[in-house]
Write a protein that holds these residues in place. Structure first.
Motif, mmCIF file in Angstrom:
data_model
loop_
_atom_site.group_PDB
_atom_site.id
_atom_site.type_symbol
_atom_site.label_atom_id
_atom_site.label_comp_id
_atom_site.label_asym_id
_atom_site.label_seq_id
_atom_site.Cartn_x
_atom_site.Cartn_y
_atom_site.Cartn_z
ATOM 1 N N LEU A 197 0.823 -1.211 0.000
ATOM 2 C CA LEU A 197 0.000 0.000 0.000
ATOM 3 C C LEU A 197 0.854 1.257 0.000
ATOM 4 O O LEU A 197 0.488 2.269 -0.622
ATOM 5 N N GLU A 198 2.005 1.199 0.668
ATOM 6 C CA GLU A 198 2.861 2.385 0.706
ATOM 7 C C GLU A 198 3.466 2.654 -0.667
ATOM 8 O O GLU A 198 3.523 3.806 -1.117
ATOM 9 N N PHE A 199 3.905 1.612 -1.367
ATOM 10 C CA PHE A 199 4.421 1.824 -2.716
ATOM 11 C C PHE A 199 3.330 2.394 -3.633
ATOM 12 O O PHE A 199 3.588 3.283 -4.448
ATOM 13 N N LEU A 200 2.121 1.873 -3.514
ATOM 14 C CA LEU A 200 1.016 2.400 -4.314
ATOM 15 C C LEU A 200 0.773 3.873 -4.000
ATOM 16 O O LEU A 200 0.511 4.686 -4.895
ATOM 17 N N GLU A 201 0.877 4.212 -2.730
ATOM 18 C CA GLU A 201 0.704 5.610 -2.315
ATOM 19 C C GLU A 201 1.762 6.500 -2.952
ATOM 20 O O GLU A 201 1.461 7.580 -3.480
ATOM 21 N N TRP A 202 3.021 6.047 -2.923
ATOM 22 C CA TRP A 202 4.107 6.848 -3.503
ATOM 23 C C TRP A 202 3.879 7.052 -4.994
ATOM 24 O O TRP A 202 4.066 8.145 -5.517
ATOM 25 N N ILE A 203 3.494 5.981 -5.698
ATOM 26 C CA ILE A 203 3.289 6.070 -7.142
ATOM 27 C C ILE A 203 2.147 7.030 -7.462
ATOM 28 O O ILE A 203 2.248 7.871 -8.367
#
Length: 323
Positions: A106-112
């Protein structure tokens, strides 16, 4: 597949001996490498930041990995650091679909998605300018853009430090987080760095020795435009030698300074994503007898931009994007 080899690979992984994993797996003929072995190889290549090679390996078992959330996460991570964000987002979305709620995914998705929002805003702004707005020295197309030399990331809205600070993800535990340093280790590392570390930094590392924080954005005001952007960091280097991203690790302070030609003004404590720049403790003003300032150094122009008067203020000023 030889169970003894798999156990050895896992042991090397826990010891951060990623090169040994790569060498051992590559000794196995390609036609004899099964899904599990290829995943060990891909994960090790990710940890060595050899992302193109990692993607190539993961793709050889793409059919088997289609319904494996961990395979999707690992290839997504490689795509992310290759800045192939569309492919990374697809992989992370599939990983989240297969295993909902994983914090790292979820954090990677947030960054993207934050990056996507920023790019859309920049495109909208550029479109408005290119409609022929007259400027003092000519048309918009003729007028050079005034931009900050800092690699800032705009997040809307950011929130200050509160609640849990550290994100102990798999990547953080593998490459950043070490056991709390002893006084002897602190002294040894300081001797190797030739700089005395701030008391606030040492105290923080004795509580949690390095890692990836949830709060990774530090506000910076562009002196020319007056607008505020945010320097983004990947992680904070801990005190030690064993971890890749430790002060004296293979991606530590002196290693980064010597490899990339940064000014020798102090100690690197964090890097920006995609190695766009570094955050350093700057000892020029007060030497080893005073508290070093915290500065950002751009990789391309080597411009030094002050961030905070000391490490404690820098940590207190870090923010996280609100989802």
């Amino acid at each position: 597949m030889n169970e003894g080899l798999l156990e050895q690979l896992e042991t090397w992984h826990e010891q951060d001996e990623y090169e040994k994993i790569v060498d051992a797996v590559q000794e196995v003929p390609v036609e004899e490498r099964d899904y599990e072995l290829v995943n060990h190889l891909g994960r090790a290549l990710n940890n060595l930041e050899r992302y193109e090679e990692a993607v190539a390996q993961f793709l050889t078992v793409a059919e088997e990995g289609a319904d494996d959330p961990l395979w999707q996460y690992r290839i997504g991570l490689a795509y992310y650091y290759l800045e192939q964000y569309d492919k990374a987002e697809q992989a992370f979305e599939r990983s989240d679909e297969l295993e909902p709620g994983d914090e790292d995914t979820l954090e990677f998705l947030e960054w993207i998605r934050n990056r996507d929002d920023e790019e859309e805003e920049d495109e909208d702004s550029a479109g408005e300018v290119q409609e022929g707005v007259e400027l003092e020295n000519g048309t918009a197309e003729e007028q050079p853009a005034v931009i900050s030399s800092i690699n800032v990331v705009h997040v809307d809205p950011p929130v200050p430090v509160s609640g849990e600070f550290w994100n102990d993800s798999e990547l953080a535990l593998e490459q950043y987080v070490s056991d709390p340093p002893s006084d002897g280790l602190v002294e040894s590392v300081e001797e190797q760095l030739v700089f005395r570390l701030p008391v606030s930094y040492i105290e923080m590392m004795k509580e949690h020795n390095g890692g990836i924080p949830y709060h990774r954005f530090f506000p910076v005001t562009n002196e020319e435009s007056g607008e505020t952007g945010y320097v983004e960091i990947e992680g904070i280097l801990g005190i030690g030698r064993e971890k890749r991203h430790a002060l004296c690790g293979t991606e530590g302070s002196w290693a980064v300074i010597e490899r990339d030609g940064y000014p020798e003004i102090g100690v690197v404590i964090a890097k920006a994503p995609s190695e766009a720049g570094i955050v350093m403790l700057d000892y020029r003003s007060y030497g080893n007898d005073g508290e070093p300032e915290v500065v950002y150094v751009d990789k391309n122009e080597r411009k030094i931009t002050p961030l905070a008067p000391n490490f404690e203020t820098f940590i207190q000023g870090l923010m996280r994007p609100e989802v």
